[in-house]
Design a protein around this motif. Structure first.
Motif, short mmCIF file in Angstrom:
data_model
loop_
_atom_site.label_atom_id
_atom_site.label_comp_id
_atom_site.label_asym_id
_atom_site.label_seq_id
_atom_site.Cartn_x
_atom_site.Cartn_y
_atom_site.Cartn_z
N LYS A 1 0.81 -0.87 0.09
CA LYS A 1 0.35 -0.02 -0.47
C LYS A 1 0.78 1.15 -0.18
O LYS A 1 1.86 1.29 0.54
N TYR A 2 0.35 1.83 -0.68
CA TYR A 2 0.89 3.53 -0.86
C TYR A 2 0.27 5.08 -0.84
O TYR A 2 -1.10 4.24 -1.13
N VAL A 3 0.54 5.95 -0.61
CA VAL A 3 -0.12 7.34 -0.45
C VAL A 3 0.40 7.98 -1.90
O VAL A 3 1.87 7.94 -1.43
N MET A 4 -0.30 8.65 -2.71
CA MET A 4 0.26 9.72 -3.20
C MET A 4 -0.37 11.05 -3.46
O MET A 4 -2.03 10.75 -3.20
N GLY A 5 -0.09 12.55 -3.30
CA GLY A 5 -0.47 13.57 -3.28
C GLY A 5 0.42 14.80 -3.93
O GLY A 5 1.44 14.43 -4.09
N ASP A 6 -0.07 15.68 -4.45
CA ASP A 6 -1.86 15.78 -4.54
C ASP A 6 -2.02 15.62 -6.30
O ASP A 6 -0.91 15.77 -7.04
N CYS A 7 -2.79 14.81 -6.02
CA CYS A 7 -2.72 14.37 -7.94
C CYS A 7 -4.60 14.84 -8.58
O CYS A 7 -4.09 14.32 -9.43
N ALA A 8 -4.27 16.07 -7.92
CA ALA A 8 -6.20 15.90 -7.93
C ALA A 8 -6.27 17.46 -7.88
O ALA A 8 -7.20 17.95 -8.49
N ILE A 9 -6.16 17.61 -6.75
CA ILE A 9 -6.96 19.40 -6.82
C ILE A 9 -5.86 20.63 -7.27
O ILE A 9 -5.82 21.43 -7.72
N ASN A 10 -4.76 20.68 -5.85
CA ASN A 10 -3.42 21.55 -6.37
C ASN A 10 -2.79 21.86 -7.50
O ASN A 10 -1.98 20.86 -7.35
N ILE A 11 -3.16 22.79 -9.00
CA ILE A 11 -2.71 22.26 -9.78
C ILE A 11 -1.02 22.19 -9.28
O ILE A 11 -0.64 22.28 -9.94
N GLU A 12 -0.55 23.75 -8.64
CA GLU A 12 0.50 24.18 -9.05
C GLU A 12 0.99 24.75 -7.71
O GLU A 12 0.92 25.79 -7.07
N PRO A 13 1.21 24.24 -6.35
CA PRO A 13 1.30 23.78 -4.62
C PRO A 13 2.54 24.55 -4.71
O PRO A 13 3.47 24.87 -5.44
N SER A 14 2.12 26.19 -3.51
CA SER A 14 3.01 26.38 -2.72
C SER A 14 4.13 25.41 -2.43
O SER A 14 3.69 24.66 -1.89
N ALA A 15 5.61 25.40 -1.68
CA ALA A 15 5.72 25.09 -0.48
C ALA A 15 4.82 25.52 0.63
O ALA A 15 5.30 23.62 0.87
N GLU A 16 4.28 26.40 0.70
CA GLU A 16 3.51 25.51 2.20
C GLU A 16 2.39 24.55 1.86
O GLU A 16 1.67 24.05 2.51
N GLU A 17 1.42 24.77 0.40
CA GLU A 17 0.80 23.90 0.56
C GLU A 17 1.21 22.47 0.42
O GLU A 17 0.64 21.39 0.31
N MET A 18 1.96 22.70 -0.57
CA MET A 18 2.98 21.28 -0.31
C MET A 18 3.21 20.17 1.04
O MET A 18 2.76 19.44 1.18
N ALA A 19 3.09 20.97 1.84
CA ALA A 19 3.69 21.04 3.03
C ALA A 19 2.60 20.40 4.13
O ALA A 19 2.26 19.00 4.15
N GLU A 20 1.72 21.16 3.40
CA GLU A 20 0.93 20.59 4.52
C GLU A 20 -0.28 19.39 4.08
O GLU A 20 0.03 18.11 4.79
N CYS A 21 0.03 19.56 2.40
CA CYS A 21 -0.77 18.11 1.49
C CYS A 21 0.51 17.18 2.42
O CYS A 21 -0.10 15.80 2.80
N ALA A 22 1.87 16.96 2.66
CA ALA A 22 2.58 15.96 3.08
C ALA A 22 2.05 16.03 4.83
O ALA A 22 2.12 14.29 4.80
N ILE A 23 2.09 16.27 5.27
CA ILE A 23 1.37 16.35 6.79
C ILE A 23 0.46 15.55 6.56
O ILE A 23 -0.30 14.35 7.18
#
Length: 357
Positions: free
Chosen positions: A196-218
């Motif tokens: 099992k694996y998790v992959m993100g963000d694959c559907a919402i944020n087109i060009e996420p900022s560093a802050e959005e990437m960090a939130e997505c990771a958590i």
């Protein structure tokens, strides 16, 4: 010669179709097994899930099954006559399932008043009332007021039409500024265990900022834990530990720092190329000593294009079953269906959504 070549192509196509069918049947069988623990948890903790498109046959089939199996309490939005007629036509038993009609809801004035308050002058009472006659807004307000615990919609409308009411009414949870998504990918290993694996963000944020990437990771790490995955998070890039340069690499490096600061307990590393994140052999060469490289199971992509391509490659070439998109970062579990979904997908996404409660 042309006919011979055509024959070969048709033979290969038939072989592929048979292989695909076997894989599809295997996936259906595995779905129940993958969710076994989650289903048991839900049976012990009653959860009400609102379906915003009550008359849809796919929704009705899934809701009927979920109710019959005692997994959760479905709540169908729609005109009762239309819903019951569609159920009868499809042969679905919805006898004990509650149907709520926005046009005749006794608490509508309360919903309108609350929505006006939430929109803070951006919508008039009349505009709010008109919006609440639509299943997506009405269902979201039912979650906001605690009538339902979670929501599943989008079988007949776009992702934006699911996310927009959620952001406006349910809003992001404390500490979060954005909503992200992930997919859970599952397949069987040779020994019968689940990979099992998790992959993100694959559907919402087109060009996420560093802050959005960090939130997505958590958030992806939290989602992984719900599904029995001990998260080891890789922040993906075309560079591994400075092997490449550029603004896109810098963004991933910054996202890593932000995620580490916000969740110091999390096993996370970057920037990593996929091979370094996934392969122990490559990891020993490219980034020896990393707490994640070579054993990552949560993969955070730098933008939606690579994420969407990545999970679909794993799904189609790797034989993984892909579940999602799962929305993350909201104050309540709200998820989006593909407009091309079938009843089985609705059933599984309902279990996932309720499991996020």
């Amino acid at each position: 010669q042309i006919l011979d070549n055509l024959g070969i192509v048709m033979e290969k196509a038939l072989m592929y179709n048979e292989s695909y069918q076997r894989n599809y049947e295997y996936t259906i069988w595995r779905r129940i097994n993958m969710f076994e623990n989650l289903i048991e948890k839900l049976k012990k903790n009653p959860t009400t899930l609102v379906f915003t498109e009550g008359p849809d046959p796919r929704i009705l089939e899934a809701a009927s099954r979920l109710k019959k199996e005692g997994i959760l309490e479905p709540l169908l939005v729609g005109n009762p006559e239309e819903v019951q007629s569609a159920a009868a036509k499809g042969g679905f038993d919805i006898t004990d399932i509650r149907i709520v009609d926005p046009a005749n809801y006794r608490r509508m004035d309360e919903l309108v008043e609350k929505m006006v308050e939430l929109r803070k002058g951006k919508m008039s009472p009349d505009e709010c009332r008109a919006a609440l006659l639509k299943g997506n807004y009405f269902g979201t307000m039912l979650v906001k007021l605690g009538v339902a615990d979670c929501l599943l919609g989008g079988a007949t409308y776009s992702t934006a039409d699911t996310v927009r009411p959620a952001l406006q009414l349910v809003k992001t949870k404390p500490g979060n500024k954005s909503v992200s998504s992930c997919f859970i990918l599952v397949r069987e290993r040779a020994d019968g265990s689940e990979e099992k694996y998790v992959m993100g963000d694959c559907a919402i944020n087109i060009e996420p900022s560093a802050e959005e990437m960090a939130e997505c990771a958590i958030e992806c790490a939290h989602t992984a834990e719900i599904f029995g995955i001990d998260p080891k998070v890789a922040m993906l890039s075309y560079s591994t530990k400075g092997s490449g340069k550029g603004e896109k690499v810098d963004k991933v490096v910054e996202a890593l720092k932000l995620a580490q600061a916000a969740a110091p307990e999390l096993a996370i590393d970057g920037e990593l190329q996929f091979d370094a994140a996934f392969s122990p052999v490559v990891a020993q060469t490219k980034c020896k000593g990393s707490p994640v490289a070579g054993q990552a199971n949560v993969f955070i992509f730098p933008e939606i294009q690579s994420g969407n391509i990545g999970y679909k490659i794993a799904q189609r070439l790797g034989g993984f079953a892909a579940y999602g998109p799962i929305l993350q970062g909201l104050n309540a579990p709200i998820n989006d269906l593909s407009r091309g979904c079938d009843a089985e997908e609705v059933y599984n996404m309902a279990i996932i959504t309720a499991g996020l409660k």
